[in-house]
Design a protein around this motif. Structure first.
Motif, PDB file in Angstrom:
ATOM      1  N   LEU A 149       0.818  -1.218   0.000  1.00 28.50           N
ATOM      2  CA  LEU A 149       0.000   0.000   0.000  1.00 28.50           C
ATOM      3  C   LEU A 149       0.854   1.271   0.000  1.00 28.50           C
ATOM      4  O   LEU A 149       0.405   2.336  -0.430  1.00 28.50           O
ATOM      5  N   GLY A 173      -9.508   2.051   6.781  1.00 27.30           N
ATOM      6  CA  GLY A 173      -8.290   2.577   6.176  1.00 27.30           C
ATOM      7  C   GLY A 173      -8.598   3.880   5.492  1.00 27.30           C
ATOM      8  O   GLY A 173      -9.765   4.221   5.281  1.00 27.30           O
ATOM      9  N   VAL A 213      -5.512  -0.154   8.539  1.00 27.45           N
ATOM     10  CA  VAL A 213      -4.343   0.117   7.683  1.00 27.45           C
ATOM     11  C   VAL A 213      -4.153   1.621   7.562  1.00 27.45           C
ATOM     12  O   VAL A 213      -5.112   2.401   7.562  1.00 27.45           O
ATOM     13  N   PRO A 217      -5.833   1.962   0.410  1.00 29.98           N
ATOM     14  CA  PRO A 217      -5.900   0.903  -0.598  1.00 29.98           C
ATOM     15  C   PRO A 217      -6.394   1.471  -1.929  1.00 29.98           C
ATOM     16  O   PRO A 217      -7.241   2.369  -1.945  1.00 29.98           O
ATOM     17  N   LYS A 222     -11.175  -3.021   0.047  1.00 27.66           N
ATOM     18  CA  LYS A 222     -10.915  -3.512   1.398  1.00 27.66           C
ATOM     19  C   LYS A 222      -9.446  -3.934   1.488  1.00 27.66           C
ATOM     20  O   LYS A 222      -8.912  -4.517   0.546  1.00 27.66           O
ATOM     21  N   PRO A 223      -8.792  -3.629   2.590  1.00 32.90           N
ATOM     22  CA  PRO A 223      -7.398  -4.078   2.708  1.00 32.90           C
ATOM     23  C   PRO A 223      -7.298  -5.604   2.679  1.00 32.90           C
ATOM     24  O   PRO A 223      -8.181  -6.300   3.205  1.00 32.90           O
ATOM     25  N   GLU A 227      -1.992  -7.100   4.136  1.00 34.55           N
ATOM     26  CA  GLU A 227      -1.845  -5.670   4.440  1.00 34.55           C
ATOM     27  C   GLU A 227      -2.293  -5.389   5.882  1.00 34.55           C
ATOM     28  O   GLU A 227      -1.648  -4.626   6.614  1.00 34.55           O
ATOM     29  N   MET A 228      -3.376  -6.028   6.262  1.00 35.77           N
ATOM     30  CA  MET A 228      -3.857  -5.838   7.637  1.00 35.77           C
ATOM     31  C   MET A 228      -2.833  -6.374   8.631  1.00 35.77           C
ATOM     32  O   MET A 228      -2.506  -5.713   9.633  1.00 35.77           O
ATOM     33  N   CYS A 231       0.151  -4.132   9.048  1.00 35.93           N
ATOM     34  CA  CYS A 231      -0.097  -2.828   9.678  1.00 35.93           C
ATOM     35  C   CYS A 231      -0.540  -2.937  11.136  1.00 35.93           C
ATOM     36  O   CYS A 231      -0.409  -1.980  11.894  1.00 35.93           O
ATOM     37  N   THR A 253     -14.380  -4.626   8.755  1.00 36.23           N
ATOM     38  CA  THR A 253     -12.925  -4.746   8.605  1.00 36.23           C
ATOM     39  C   THR A 253     -12.221  -4.372   9.907  1.00 36.23           C
ATOM     40  O   THR A 253     -11.270  -5.044  10.323  1.00 36.23           O
TER      41      THR A 253
END
Ligand code: URA
Ligand code: URA
Length: 312
Positions: A149, A173, A213, A217, A222-223, A227-228, A231, A253
């Motif tokens: 990201l 995010g 995040v 994105p 959605k991340p 990625e989640m 982060c 999320t």
């Protein structure tokens, strides 16, 4: 001195305009107020201090008749059906004026999931879990390249707010406005969030707001799980540093990131989860409320549950 019905009409008009802005199709006034009646039901509250940056379009302050003129920092809540109708007892008779969010607030629900986060690896020289301050977390986020990201970001959005906040909010995010400004929840959803916070007497400047995040994105998708995961150490450290009394997860999320489970909001709402011992309430994401106003009423219930938990 009695308020003139012209003043009350003006207040009513502004109130209705505010409701309309909030997706007010479902806003129900108990019945049309005749001007004379409106004069009894509404008074105009004194001017409020300037709203914080990013909270454009401050709603018109309206208070109820029978109350003392200066009502402090209270602002009209926007729950469906919560139109000003019932005159309150004068504050002199009851002590402090009763906060309107309490009227019809749901009972605090029973326990949900209990999450204990993994102990951070404090031995690593660059341990995120050892960062000493929220500013240090933000600085580390700004240079982070732990997931893809970072390639698309204009600015990272570490989160911001009161470092000793009792209420901490977690979103998904950054979106486009957040990516441009480096600040969380400053777009349209953020403006709705500001009003929600006002309505439970936790104005934005009193809380801390972060996201799962910290970089936007692409196309606001959605991340991804990677990625989640990359982060989350930042958010964990932020929570440990703020150590709020209550956590509020905005959307599925946020709930997934914090609780580590993929469940529907229907399964996660109306429970008091525990995140490292901190009560955690899950509600809809404000952007979802903009798309589906039917979720405003349940959100209003959820935030009032969180608000009650703040009182201990
Ligand atoms: N009141 C509402 O009507 N909707 C919300 O989302 C929050 C408070
Ligand atoms: N939506 C989020 O989840 N977070 C933000 O910061 C803004 C919009």
């Amino acid at each position: 001195m009695p308020w003139s019905s012209a003043v009350a009409d003006d207040a009513l008009r502004r109130y209705l305009r505010q409701q309309a802005e909030l997706g007010g199709a479902e806003v129900i006034l108990p019945r049309p107020l005749a001007p004379r009646e409106a004069g009894r039901a509404l008074v105009v509250a004194p001017a409020r201090p300037v709203a914080p940056a990013g909270s454009a379009g401050a709603p018109a302050p309206v208070a109820q008749a029978g109350a003392p003129a200066p009502r402090g920092d209270r602002r009209l809540e926007f729950a469906p059906g919560a139109a000003p109708a019932q005159p309150e007892a004068p504050a002199a008779a009851t002590g402090a004026p009763k906060a309107r969010w309490r009227d019809g607030a749901p009972p605090i629900p029973g326990p949900g999931l209990t999450i204990t986060t993994p102990a951070p690896d404090l031995l690593a020289a660059d341990a995120i879990g050892a960062l000493p301050t929220l500013d240090a977390v933000a600085a580390r986020v700004a240079g982070c390249r732990a997931c893809g990201l970072c390639e698309g970001r204009t600015q990272s959005v570490p989160g911001e707010g009161n470092p000793t906040a009792r209420l901490m909010l977690v979103g998904e995010g950054p979106g486009a406005t957040e990516d441009q400004t480096g600040r969380p929840f400053v777009g349209q959803a953020g403006q709705l969030l500001d009003r929600i916070l006002e309505s439970i007497e936790c104005p934005r400047e009193t809380v801390f707001i972060a996201n799962i995040v910290k970089c936007r994105p692409p196309q606001n998708r959605k991340p991804l799980p990677d990625e989640m995961q990359a982060c989350l150490p930042f958010l964990r450290r932020q929570i440990a540093l703020v150590r709020p009394t209550v956590l509020l997860a905005l959307g599925s999320t946020a709930a997934e990131g914090l609780l580590g489970v993929k469940k529907s909001l229907g399964e996660l709402r109306l429970k008091v989860h525990r995140y490292d011992g901190i009560p955690l309430v899950v509600t809809y994401h404000p952007a979802a409320l903009l798309r589906n106003p039917n979720w405003k009423k349940p959100t209003w219930d959820d935030v009032r549950i969180a608000r009650q938990l703040l009182d201990g």
